[in-house]
Design an enzyme around this catalytic site. Structure first.
Site, mmCIF file in Angstrom:
data_model
loop_
_atom_site.group_PDB
_atom_site.id
_atom_site.type_symbol
_atom_site.label_atom_id
_atom_site.label_comp_id
_atom_site.label_asym_id
_atom_site.label_seq_id
_atom_site.Cartn_x
_atom_site.Cartn_y
_atom_site.Cartn_z
ATOM 1 N N SER A 41 12.656 -15.095 24.150
ATOM 2 C CA SER A 41 13.581 -14.968 23.027
ATOM 3 C C SER A 41 13.267 -15.998 21.942
ATOM 4 O O SER A 41 12.904 -17.144 22.237
ATOM 5 C CB SER A 41 15.012 -15.194 23.527
ATOM 6 O OG SER A 41 15.883 -15.435 22.442
ATOM 7 N N TYR B 170 14.024 -12.592 16.069
ATOM 8 C CA TYR B 170 15.152 -12.430 15.158
ATOM 9 C C TYR B 170 14.646 -12.857 13.794
ATOM 10 O O TYR B 170 13.998 -13.909 13.664
ATOM 11 C CB TYR B 170 16.328 -13.324 15.575
ATOM 12 C CG TYR B 170 17.153 -12.793 16.730
ATOM 13 C CD1 TYR B 170 17.682 -11.501 16.711
ATOM 14 C CD2 TYR B 170 17.447 -13.593 17.831
ATOM 15 C CE1 TYR B 170 18.458 -11.022 17.763
ATOM 16 C CE2 TYR B 170 18.229 -13.117 18.884
ATOM 17 C CZ TYR B 170 18.723 -11.835 18.839
ATOM 18 O OH TYR B 170 19.491 -11.361 19.864
ATOM 19 N N THR C 18 14.379 -7.328 17.610
ATOM 20 C CA THR C 18 15.726 -6.897 18.034
ATOM 21 C C THR C 18 16.500 -6.430 16.808
ATOM 22 O O THR C 18 16.620 -7.164 15.821
ATOM 23 C CB THR C 18 16.442 -8.060 18.751
ATOM 24 O OG1 THR C 18 15.694 -8.378 19.919
ATOM 25 C CG2 THR C 18 17.857 -7.682 19.150
ATOM 26 N N LYS D 47 13.912 -3.236 19.733
ATOM 27 C CA LYS D 47 14.901 -3.360 20.811
ATOM 28 C C LYS D 47 16.311 -3.203 20.256
ATOM 29 O O LYS D 47 16.713 -3.933 19.347
ATOM 30 C CB LYS D 47 14.770 -4.732 21.479
ATOM 31 C CG LYS D 47 15.836 -5.023 22.515
ATOM 32 C CD LYS D 47 15.517 -6.293 23.290
ATOM 33 C CE LYS D 47 16.544 -6.592 24.349
ATOM 34 N NZ LYS D 47 17.782 -7.160 23.823
ATOM 35 N N HIS E 180 22.257 -4.217 24.043
ATOM 36 C CA HIS E 180 22.279 -5.680 24.152
ATOM 37 C C HIS E 180 23.152 -6.120 25.338
ATOM 38 O O HIS E 180 23.863 -7.122 25.275
ATOM 39 C CB HIS E 180 22.806 -6.289 22.850
ATOM 40 C CG HIS E 180 22.177 -7.600 22.467
ATOM 41 N ND1 HIS E 180 21.226 -7.715 21.487
ATOM 42 C CD2 HIS E 180 22.381 -8.856 22.927
ATOM 43 C CE1 HIS E 180 20.885 -8.991 21.354
ATOM 44 N NE2 HIS E 180 21.565 -9.702 22.232
HETATM 45 C C1 LIG Z 1 22.577 -14.706 28.208
HETATM 46 C C2 LIG Z 1 21.918 -13.600 27.417
HETATM 47 C C3 LIG Z 1 21.183 -13.922 26.296
HETATM 48 C C4 LIG Z 1 20.557 -12.910 25.566
HETATM 49 N N1 LIG Z 1 19.787 -13.256 24.484
HETATM 50 C C5 LIG Z 1 19.093 -12.296 23.844
HETATM 51 C C6 LIG Z 1 18.193 -12.644 22.801
HETATM 52 O O1 LIG Z 1 18.023 -13.802 22.468
HETATM 53 N N2 LIG Z 1 17.534 -11.640 22.182
HETATM 54 C C7 LIG Z 1 17.697 -10.330 22.535
HETATM 55 O O2 LIG Z 1 17.082 -9.450 21.947
HETATM 56 N N3 LIG Z 1 18.527 -9.976 23.540
HETATM 57 C C8 LIG Z 1 19.230 -10.930 24.204
HETATM 58 N N4 LIG Z 1 20.030 -10.573 25.240
HETATM 59 C C9 LIG Z 1 20.119 -9.168 25.670
HETATM 60 C C10 LIG Z 1 19.094 -8.882 26.776
HETATM 61 O O3 LIG Z 1 17.785 -8.931 26.273
HETATM 62 C C11 LIG Z 1 19.320 -7.486 27.372
HETATM 63 O O4 LIG Z 1 19.379 -6.540 26.341
HETATM 64 C C12 LIG Z 1 20.579 -7.365 28.219
HETATM 65 O O5 LIG Z 1 20.816 -8.543 28.934
HETATM 66 C C13 LIG Z 1 20.421 -6.199 29.170
HETATM 67 O O6 LIG Z 1 21.533 -6.000 29.945
HETATM 68 P P1 LIG Z 1 21.675 -6.560 31.448
HETATM 69 O O7 LIG Z 1 22.020 -8.011 31.307
HETATM 70 O O8 LIG Z 1 22.775 -5.732 32.000
HETATM 71 O O9 LIG Z 1 20.344 -6.348 32.137
HETATM 72 C C14 LIG Z 1 20.685 -11.558 25.973
HETATM 73 C C15 LIG Z 1 21.424 -11.254 27.110
HETATM 74 C C16 LIG Z 1 22.028 -12.253 27.837
HETATM 75 C C17 LIG Z 1 22.811 -11.876 29.082
HETATM 76 C C1 LIG Z 2 21.603 -17.774 21.851
HETATM 77 C C2 LIG Z 2 21.565 -16.907 20.660
HETATM 78 C C3 LIG Z 2 21.952 -15.489 20.842
HETATM 79 C C4 LIG Z 2 21.185 -14.775 21.898
HETATM 80 C C5 LIG Z 2 21.646 -13.374 22.065
HETATM 81 O O1 LIG Z 2 21.145 -12.479 21.478
HETATM 82 C C6 LIG Z 2 22.709 -13.124 23.014
HETATM 83 O O2 LIG Z 2 23.350 -14.067 23.477
HETATM 84 O O3 LIG Z 2 22.939 -11.958 23.334
#
Ligand SMILES: Cc1cc2nc3c(=O)[nH]c(=O)nc-3n(C[C@H](O)[C@H](O)[C@H](O)COP(=O)(O)O)c2cc1C
Ligand SMILES: CCCCC(=O)C(=O)O
Length: 398
Positions: free
Chosen positions: A105, A128, A154, A251, A275
Site C-alpha cells: 500500500s 493513491y 485504487t 482496484k 474495499h
Molecule cells: C486495515 C486495512 C487497510 C487497508 N488499506 C488499504 C490501502 O491502503 N489501499 C487499498 O487499496 N486498500 C486497502 N484496504 C482494502 C484491502 O486492500 C481489501 O480491499 C479488503 O481488505 C478486502 O476485504 P477483506 O479484508 O474482507 O479481505 C485495506 C483494508 C484493511 C482491512
Molecule cells: C491508512 C490509510 C488508509 C488505508 C485504507 O485504504 C484503508 O484503511 O482502507
C-alpha cells in the site's frame, strides 16, 4: 489451536490494542457491505460431481503472466506495520515463500525500497494519487526503480469512508496514549514491546516529502482527505501510463459500466472490490458484483475478486464465477498480528489447503475445470439482509 481464519482473528484481537484491532476490523457506517461480503458467499452452493479422479490436484495459476502456486494475492493494507514490526516486509516474505503475491500500500509503514530489498518478487505497488502530482510521480518512479511488477490504482477512495470506530477511538498515526486508551495499552504491553523494534510508526513513504508533519499525530481520515486527489478521473490513466511502463490494475470496480471503461482504457486487470466494506456502505457483496463484471469484460482483462474471503471454498466459488484469483486483506493481517511472517504463511496455508480439499470434494481437481456449472444459485433467496451494524460484527454477533 489455530486451524482456521477465525482462530487467527481471535488471536489477533487478543494481541492488539483495541484501537488497532478495530482499525483493521471495522467497516463504514452500518456495516451492511462488510456483512454482505461474507454473507454473499452463502448464496452460492456447490454442484459436486462424484467418481471423478481427483488424485492429482493443482491450484496454480498465472496473474499478469506471473505464476502463482495458489490463486491468492495479499491485498494492499495501509499501516500493516502497526500489527507487527516490519509488518509489510514480513507479509511480503510470507507471500513469496508460499508462491503468492504481495501488494504494498501507498500508506505503509515500511517503504517501497525496504520491502523490495527484503522480499523476492513478484510485488505490486498500490497507488493513491496525491493532490501533489510531484509526490505521486515520485512514488510511481520509486516503485518502478525498485522493480515492482504492476501498479494497482485504487479507485474507490475519492474520500475516506466513514469509519466511526476509528473516530470514536481517536485512532491516529503515530498512535497516541490518551486518557481513554491508557488502560488498554497497558494491557497490551507485549505489543508495545514488540513495536519498539519497528522502524517507525508512521507512513514510511512520506517521511521526506513534507506532506507529513514531523511531530504531530494525524487521524487517518484527516491526513488522507487532505492529501488524496478527489479530482482524478479516467483521463488521468493516460498520465499514469506515461510514467509507468508496466501493467496497470484498477482496484475498486463495482459495476459493469466501469469495467467496460477500464477495458477501453487498456487496463490489464481489474479488481472487483468494495474495499472490504470500508468505503461506501450499501454496495452489494463483492461476489454478487463479480458475474456482472466478468460478463462485461469478456476476457479482455483479468478479473480479480476481493472482499470477504475467509474460506478456501469462497475462493473456489469466485473462480467458478470467472475470477482469475482472489485478493485477501484482513485474513493475512490477522495472521501477521497473531505471529508475524509465520502467521501470514499460516493464513496462506489454511486457505490453500481448504481450496485443495474443496476442489477434491466437488470433483474439479484443477482451477481450469471450474466454471459456473460448479455452482447452484437457484436455491436461496436473492437478497442479503443487513444483519448488524459494524460494531456488533466486532462483538461476534454476526
Ligand atoms: C486495515 C486495512 C487497510 C487497508 N488499506 C488499504 C490501502 O491502503 N489501499 C487499498 O487499496 N486498500 C486497502 N484496504 C482494502 C484491502 O486492500 C481489501 O480491499 C479488503 O481488505 C478486502 O476485504 P477483506 O479484508 O474482507 O479481505 C485495506 C483494508 C484493511 C482491512
Ligand atoms: C491508512 C490509510 C488508509 C488505508 C485504507 O485504504 C484503508 O484503511 O482502507
Amino acid at each position: 489451536m489455530l486451524i482456521n481464519i477465525e482462530d487467527l482473528r481471535q488471536r489477533a484481537r487478543r494481541r492488539l490494542p483495541k484501537a488497532v484491532f478495530e482499525y483493521v476490523e471495522s467497516g463504514a457506517e452500518d456495516g451492511y457491505t462488510l456483512n454482505a461480503n461474507r454473507r454473499g458467499f452463502e448464496r452460492y452452493l456447490f454442484r459436486a460431481r462424484s467418481l471423478v479422479d481427483v488424485s492429482a490436484r493443482d491450484q496454480s495459476t498465472t496473474v499478469l503472466g506471473q505464476k502463482l502456486s495458489t490463486p491468492l494475492i495479499l491485498g494492499p493494507t495501509g499501516l500493516a506495520g502497526l500489527l507487527a514490526p516490519w509488518g509489510e516486509v514480513l507479509a511480503a516474505k510470507a507471500a513469496a515463500s508460499r508462491g503468492s503475491l504481495f501488494t504494498l500500500s501507498t500508506m505503509s509503514i515500511c517503504t517501497i525500497e525496504e520491502v523490495a530489498a527484503a522480499a523476492p518478487p513478484p510485488l505490486w505497488f498500490q497507488l493513491y494519487v496525491w493532490k501533489d502530482r510531484g509526490i505521486t510521480r515520485s512514488l510511481v518512479e520509486r516503485a518502478r526503480a525498485a522493480g515492482y511488477h504492476a501498479l494497482c490504482l485504487t479507485v474507490d477512495v475519492p474520500e475516506m469512508g466513514n469509519r466511526e470506530l476509528d473516530r470514536r477511538n481517536g485512532f491516529s498515526v503515530p498512535p497516541r496514549l490518551t486518557f481513554t486508551n491508557v488502560l488498554d495499552i497497558f494491557r497490551h504491553l507485549g505489543w508495545v514491546l514488540r513495536m519498539s523494534s519497528s522502524p517507525r510508526a508512521t507512513f514510511g513513504n512520506f517521511i521526506d516529502t513534507g506532506s507529513l508533519a514531523k511531530k504531530d499525530a494525524v487521524s487517518v481520515a484527516g491526513f488522507t482527505n487532505r492529501q488524496f486527489d478527489p479530482s482524478i478521473s479516467w483521463k488521468d490513466l493516460e498520465w499514469l501510463r506515461s510514467i509507468w511502463p508496466g501493467p496497470v490494475v484498477l482496484k475498486g470496480i463495482s459495476c459493469a459500466e466501469d469495467a467496460r471503461l477500464a477495458v477501453e482504457h487498456g487496463v490489464e486487470a481489474l479488481i472487483v472490490s468494495n474495499h472490504g466494506g470500508r468505503q461506501l456502505d450499501f454496495l452489494p457483496a463483492a461476489i454478487d458484483v463479480l458475474p456482472e463484471v466478468v460478463d462485461a469484460v469478456q476476457g479482455r482483462a483479468e478479473v480479480i475478486l476481493d472482499g470477504g474471503i475467509r474460506r478456501g471454498s469462497d475462493v473456489v466459488k469466485a473462480i467458478a464465477l470467472g475470477a482469475r484469483a482472489c485478493m485477501i486483506g484482513r485474513p493475512f493481517l490477522y495472521g501477521l498480528a497473531a505471529n508475524g511472517q509465520a502467521g501470514v504463511e499460516l493464513t496462506l496455508d489454511i486457505l490453500s489447503k481448504e481450496i485443495d480439499r474443496t476442489l477434491a470434494l466437488i470433483g474439479r481437481p484443477r482451477l481450469s475445470e471450474l466454471d459456473r456449472s460448479a455452482l447452484r444459485m437457484d436455491l436461496l433467496p436473492s437478497t442479503t439482509e443487513p444483519r448488524a451494524p459494524a460494531l456488533r460484527v466486532l462483538d461476534g454477533a454476526a
